[in-house]
Design an enzyme around this catalytic site. Structure first.
Site, PDB file in Angstrom:
ATOM      1  N   ARG A  82      38.588 -28.857 -32.540  1.00  0.00           N
ATOM      2  CA  ARG A  82      39.108 -29.978 -33.712  1.00  0.00           C
ATOM      3  C   ARG A  82      40.229 -29.329 -34.392  1.00  0.00           C
ATOM      4  O   ARG A  82      40.336 -28.240 -35.031  1.00  0.00           O
ATOM      5  CB  ARG A  82      38.754 -30.538 -34.781  1.00  0.00           C
ATOM      6  CG  ARG A  82      37.228 -30.974 -34.325  1.00  0.00           C
ATOM      7  CD  ARG A  82      36.031 -31.407 -35.414  1.00  0.00           C
ATOM      8  NE  ARG A  82      35.321 -32.138 -35.153  1.00  0.00           N
ATOM      9  CZ  ARG A  82      34.138 -32.320 -35.456  1.00  0.00           C
ATOM     10  NH1 ARG A  82      34.642 -32.914 -36.842  1.00  0.00           N
ATOM     11  NH2 ARG A  82      32.848 -32.475 -35.334  1.00  0.00           N
ATOM     12  N   HIS A  86      31.326 -38.169 -34.213  1.00  0.00           N
ATOM     13  CA  HIS A  86      32.184 -39.731 -33.556  1.00  0.00           C
ATOM     14  C   HIS A  86      31.369 -40.800 -34.442  1.00  0.00           C
ATOM     15  O   HIS A  86      29.975 -40.792 -34.925  1.00  0.00           O
ATOM     16  CB  HIS A  86      31.683 -40.350 -32.175  1.00  0.00           C
ATOM     17  CG  HIS A  86      32.816 -39.413 -31.469  1.00  0.00           C
ATOM     18  ND1 HIS A  86      32.135 -39.125 -30.207  1.00  0.00           N
ATOM     19  CD2 HIS A  86      33.301 -38.057 -31.511  1.00  0.00           C
ATOM     20  CE1 HIS A  86      33.469 -38.531 -28.854  1.00  0.00           C
ATOM     21  NE2 HIS A  86      34.055 -37.813 -30.476  1.00  0.00           N
ATOM     22  N   HIS A  90      28.315 -41.521 -25.811  1.00  0.00           N
ATOM     23  CA  HIS A  90      29.609 -41.937 -26.088  1.00  0.00           C
ATOM     24  C   HIS A  90      29.993 -42.120 -24.588  1.00  0.00           C
ATOM     25  O   HIS A  90      29.101 -42.148 -23.553  1.00  0.00           O
ATOM     26  CB  HIS A  90      30.023 -40.068 -25.901  1.00  0.00           C
ATOM     27  CG  HIS A  90      31.099 -39.836 -25.454  1.00  0.00           C
ATOM     28  ND1 HIS A  90      31.980 -40.072 -26.422  1.00  0.00           N
ATOM     29  CD2 HIS A  90      31.928 -39.171 -24.358  1.00  0.00           C
ATOM     30  CE1 HIS A  90      33.612 -39.565 -26.167  1.00  0.00           C
ATOM     31  NE2 HIS A  90      33.558 -39.403 -24.853  1.00  0.00           N
ATOM     32  N   HIS A 123      39.707 -39.432 -31.501  1.00  0.00           N
ATOM     33  CA  HIS A 123      38.440 -40.566 -31.565  1.00  0.00           C
ATOM     34  C   HIS A 123      38.568 -40.541 -33.562  1.00  0.00           C
ATOM     35  O   HIS A 123      39.087 -39.659 -34.552  1.00  0.00           O
ATOM     36  CB  HIS A 123      36.992 -39.674 -31.891  1.00  0.00           C
ATOM     37  CG  HIS A 123      36.975 -38.924 -30.476  1.00  0.00           C
ATOM     38  ND1 HIS A 123      37.299 -37.504 -29.656  1.00  0.00           N
ATOM     39  CD2 HIS A 123      36.541 -39.158 -28.789  1.00  0.00           C
ATOM     40  CE1 HIS A 123      36.785 -37.444 -29.048  1.00  0.00           C
ATOM     41  NE2 HIS A 123      36.974 -38.444 -27.945  1.00  0.00           N
ATOM     42  N   HIS A 127      30.468 -45.255 -28.806  1.00  0.00           N
ATOM     43  CA  HIS A 127      30.786 -45.425 -30.282  1.00  0.00           C
ATOM     44  C   HIS A 127      31.526 -46.000 -30.129  1.00  0.00           C
ATOM     45  O   HIS A 127      32.946 -46.498 -29.340  1.00  0.00           O
ATOM     46  CB  HIS A 127      30.984 -43.989 -30.525  1.00  0.00           C
ATOM     47  CG  HIS A 127      30.414 -42.576 -29.857  1.00  0.00           C
ATOM     48  ND1 HIS A 127      29.943 -40.947 -29.537  1.00  0.00           N
ATOM     49  CD2 HIS A 127      28.526 -42.767 -29.480  1.00  0.00           C
ATOM     50  CE1 HIS A 127      29.152 -41.012 -29.153  1.00  0.00           C
ATOM     51  NE2 HIS A 127      28.094 -42.144 -29.337  1.00  0.00           N
ATOM     52  N   HIS A 141      35.806 -39.681 -36.420  1.00  0.00           N
ATOM     53  CA  HIS A 141      35.425 -39.684 -36.673  1.00  0.00           C
ATOM     54  C   HIS A 141      34.111 -40.250 -37.951  1.00  0.00           C
ATOM     55  O   HIS A 141      34.683 -40.846 -39.049  1.00  0.00           O
ATOM     56  CB  HIS A 141      35.130 -37.990 -36.647  1.00  0.00           C
ATOM     57  CG  HIS A 141      35.282 -37.138 -35.785  1.00  0.00           C
ATOM     58  ND1 HIS A 141      34.172 -36.534 -35.065  1.00  0.00           N
ATOM     59  CD2 HIS A 141      36.302 -37.180 -34.803  1.00  0.00           C
ATOM     60  CE1 HIS A 141      34.785 -36.283 -34.130  1.00  0.00           C
ATOM     61  NE2 HIS A 141      35.196 -36.511 -33.788  1.00  0.00           N
ATOM     62  N   ASP A 166      35.005 -44.082 -30.030  1.00  0.00           N
ATOM     63  CA  ASP A 166      35.752 -43.466 -28.581  1.00  0.00           C
ATOM     64  C   ASP A 166      36.806 -44.039 -28.535  1.00  0.00           C
ATOM     65  O   ASP A 166      36.828 -45.480 -28.161  1.00  0.00           O
ATOM     66  CB  ASP A 166      34.315 -43.787 -27.759  1.00  0.00           C
ATOM     67  CG  ASP A 166      33.784 -42.874 -28.052  1.00  0.00           C
ATOM     68  OD1 ASP A 166      32.861 -41.588 -28.414  1.00  0.00           O
ATOM     69  OD2 ASP A 166      32.197 -43.494 -27.391  1.00  0.00           O
ATOM     70  N   HIS A 201      41.443 -33.403 -30.620  1.00  0.00           N
ATOM     71  CA  HIS A 201      40.862 -32.533 -30.105  1.00  0.00           C
ATOM     72  C   HIS A 201      41.890 -31.406 -29.149  1.00  0.00           C
ATOM     73  O   HIS A 201      42.936 -32.036 -28.764  1.00  0.00           O
ATOM     74  CB  HIS A 201      39.553 -32.979 -29.136  1.00  0.00           C
ATOM     75  CG  HIS A 201      38.215 -33.362 -30.158  1.00  0.00           C
ATOM     76  ND1 HIS A 201      37.480 -31.835 -31.133  1.00  0.00           N
ATOM     77  CD2 HIS A 201      38.168 -34.553 -30.243  1.00  0.00           C
ATOM     78  CE1 HIS A 201      36.562 -33.288 -31.713  1.00  0.00           C
ATOM     79  NE2 HIS A 201      36.830 -35.144 -31.159  1.00  0.00           N
TER      80      HIS A 201
END
Length: 176
Positions: free
Chosen positions: A166, A95, A103, A77, A112, A79, A115, A149
């Site tokens: 993360r 995000h 999401h 993603h 988002h 962020h 995403d 992630h």
């Protein structure tokens, strides 16, 4: 903006411009067409790589190469913040979601901007992802963070897809 106009007004008074001419000066943001994030490990994950972004007629081309992963799907993603200083990566915030949507997957219309779904690591721990994203805007992602992630993004759980901790982070910068 008013401070910039005041500075121009002061400058242009000396060269003969009027207040109206100063107010009509349009200050344009640079038109960036390429960006890159160099991915660094969070903690001792060993995850590294690069993510290249380039404006194309259909949106933004996203080309990622990530190494050092465990096999399988990993949430991937953009962020909110380009801050990778926290030992757990939380300094990058949530995000990037300028439209305040839920999401979802990168194919969804309402999602988002950050995403990007999952990146899939092979048995050697290497992953690539190449696709065109119609929601990402280069001028809005410069200075934000890319997070990888530890787990799979389920593409439905709110607010972030339940992708786990993360494990890698990079700041998106202007590319040549």
């Amino acid at each position: 903006m008013k401070l910039i106009q005041l500075a121009f007004l002061t400058l242009f008074i000396f060269v003969g411009c009027t207040q109206e001419e100063v107010e009509n000066i349009e200050i344009l943001a640079p038109d960036y067409t390429k960006a890159v994030a160099v991915i660094h490990p969070i903690g001792d994950s060993g995850v590294t790589g690069t993510v290249h972004f380039e404006s194309v007629s259909e949106g933004v081309s996203v080309n990622a190469e990530i190494n050092g992963l465990e096999e399988g799907n990993k949430g991937f993603h953009i962020h909110q913040f380009g801050n990778c200083t926290a030992s757990d990566g939380t300094s990058a915030g949530g995000h990037f979601n300028p439209t305040e949507n839920k999401h979802s997957s990168p194919e969804a219309m309402d999602r988002h901007m950050g995403d990007m779904g999952n990146i899939i690591a092979n048995e050697s721990g290497n992953a690539t992802k190449n696709y065109i994203d119609s929601s990402i805007r280069i001028d809005q992602i410069i200075g934000r963070g890319v997070i990888v992630h530890a787990g799979e993004d389920d593409l439905t759980s709110q607010p972030s897809g339940a992708a786990g901790s993360r494990i890698a982070c990079g700041v998106i910068g202007v590319a040549e």
